[in-house]
Design an enzyme around this catalytic site. Structure first.
Site, mmCIF file in Angstrom:
data_model
loop_
_atom_site.group_PDB
_atom_site.id
_atom_site.type_symbol
_atom_site.label_atom_id
_atom_site.label_comp_id
_atom_site.label_asym_id
_atom_site.label_seq_id
_atom_site.Cartn_x
_atom_site.Cartn_y
_atom_site.Cartn_z
ATOM 1 N N ASP A 89 0.853 -1.197 0.000
ATOM 2 C CA ASP A 89 0.000 0.000 0.000
ATOM 3 C C ASP A 89 0.887 1.246 0.000
ATOM 4 O O ASP A 89 1.887 1.316 0.711
ATOM 5 C CB ASP A 89 -0.923 -0.014 1.228
ATOM 6 N N ILE A 90 0.495 2.231 -0.779
ATOM 7 C CA ILE A 90 1.295 3.453 -0.914
ATOM 8 C C ILE A 90 1.263 4.280 0.375
ATOM 9 O O ILE A 90 2.174 5.071 0.624
ATOM 10 C CB ILE A 90 0.795 4.274 -2.134
ATOM 11 N N ASN B 153 -12.810 -2.986 2.706
ATOM 12 C CA ASN B 153 -13.691 -1.827 2.751
ATOM 13 C C ASN B 153 -14.622 -1.890 1.539
ATOM 14 O O ASN B 153 -14.165 -2.155 0.424
ATOM 15 C CB ASN B 153 -12.870 -0.535 2.715
ATOM 16 N N GLY C 119 -15.807 2.902 3.573
ATOM 17 C CA GLY C 119 -14.531 3.592 3.424
ATOM 18 C C GLY C 119 -13.738 3.192 2.189
ATOM 19 O O GLY C 119 -12.531 3.423 2.124
ATOM 20 N N GLN C 120 -14.422 2.584 1.216
ATOM 21 C CA GLN C 120 -13.713 2.174 -0.005
ATOM 22 C C GLN C 120 -13.424 3.403 -0.858
ATOM 23 O O GLN C 120 -14.336 4.161 -1.193
ATOM 24 C CB GLN C 120 -14.558 1.166 -0.795
ATOM 25 N N HIS D 119 -10.430 -5.174 -3.289
ATOM 26 C CA HIS D 119 -9.094 -5.438 -2.738
ATOM 27 C C HIS D 119 -9.184 -5.818 -1.281
ATOM 28 O O HIS D 119 -10.062 -5.355 -0.548
ATOM 29 C CB HIS D 119 -8.167 -4.230 -2.917
ATOM 30 N N LEU D 120 -8.262 -6.666 -0.871
ATOM 31 C CA LEU D 120 -8.120 -7.056 0.521
ATOM 32 C C LEU D 120 -6.901 -6.341 1.078
ATOM 33 O O LEU D 120 -5.825 -6.367 0.461
ATOM 34 C CB LEU D 120 -7.897 -8.573 0.657
ATOM 35 N N HIS D 121 -7.068 -5.699 2.223
ATOM 36 C CA HIS D 121 -5.920 -5.166 2.953
ATOM 37 C C HIS D 121 -5.418 -6.273 3.881
ATOM 38 O O HIS D 121 -6.212 -6.864 4.619
ATOM 39 C CB HIS D 121 -6.328 -3.991 3.842
HETATM 40 P P1 5GP Z 1 -9.668 1.509 0.263
HETATM 41 O O1 5GP Z 1 -9.741 2.799 1.025
HETATM 42 O O2 5GP Z 1 -10.344 1.619 -1.070
HETATM 43 O O3 5GP Z 1 -10.065 0.309 1.048
HETATM 44 O O4 5GP Z 1 -8.126 1.273 0.003
HETATM 45 C C1 5GP Z 1 -7.434 1.800 -1.063
HETATM 46 C C2 5GP Z 1 -5.979 1.734 -0.701
HETATM 47 O O5 5GP Z 1 -5.211 1.930 -1.875
HETATM 48 C C3 5GP Z 1 -5.534 2.802 0.312
HETATM 49 O O6 5GP Z 1 -5.003 2.162 1.463
HETATM 50 C C4 5GP Z 1 -4.493 3.596 -0.453
HETATM 51 O O7 5GP Z 1 -3.423 3.998 0.372
HETATM 52 C C5 5GP Z 1 -4.056 2.645 -1.536
HETATM 53 N N1 5GP Z 1 -3.613 3.265 -2.761
HETATM 54 C C6 5GP Z 1 -4.220 4.303 -3.412
HETATM 55 N N2 5GP Z 1 -3.542 4.605 -4.526
HETATM 56 C C7 5GP Z 1 -2.483 3.747 -4.585
HETATM 57 C C8 5GP Z 1 -1.430 3.585 -5.530
HETATM 58 O O8 5GP Z 1 -1.307 4.278 -6.536
HETATM 59 N N3 5GP Z 1 -0.527 2.590 -5.261
HETATM 60 C C9 5GP Z 1 -0.617 1.807 -4.155
HETATM 61 N N4 5GP Z 1 0.321 0.875 -3.979
HETATM 62 N N5 5GP Z 1 -1.615 1.934 -3.256
HETATM 63 C C10 5GP Z 1 -2.532 2.898 -3.476
#
Ligand code: 5GP
Ligand code: ZN
Length: 123
Positions: free
Chosen positions: A40-41, A96, A102-103, A109-111
């Protein structure tokens, strides 16, 4: 579970479809025919890996027909957590889903989070 090359499975303008297609620089942790795992970035824990299907699915709420994919994603997450040394101490898997969930990236995707004590309830 077909690959994105089968057509119609990549969503134009989707960030994670672009990552799955290796169009963006990404720290890849693991890959198989159907899934990609990458860092994750904005990591929220010492280990914060995202696991995605290579085919586009908007969210868990849209994955009703995809039982095999969901099972394999969860099993892949389990295997990754073990490979990353998280299994014994523990880890958290989060999906999420849509706005209240919070998506922010609308590609399923799975964290996989680990390396510190997680708290409950989440914010
Ligand atoms: P969500 O909030 O949709 O569950 O999670 C999206 C995740 O994607 C966030 O934790 C965010 O930091 C990550 N993310 C967003 N843009 C990028 C990217 O360009 N590269 C990577 N590796 N992660 C990203
Ligand atoms: Zn996508």
């Amino acid at each position: 579970m077909g690959g994105p090359s089968e057509g119609g499975m990549v969503m134009e303008g989707c960030l994670f479809c672009r990552i799955a297609a290796k169009e963006l620089p990404t720290q890849i942790i693991a890959e198989d025919e159907d899934t990609l795992a990458f860092t994750d970035i904005r990591p929220q824990a010492p280990v914060h890996v995202l696991l995605i299907p290579k085919v586009h699915v908007d969210s868990l709420a849209e994955a009703g027909e995809k039982r095999e994919m969901l099972g394999r994603l969860l099993d892949t997450a389990r295997g990754l957590a073990a490979k990353l040394g998280l299994a014994e101490k523990g880890f958290r898997v989060v999906i999420n889903t849509n706005d209240d969930g919070g998506q922010t990236v609308h590609h399923l995707h799975l964290h996989i989070l680990g390396g510190r004590q997680m708290r409950w309830p989440p914010g």
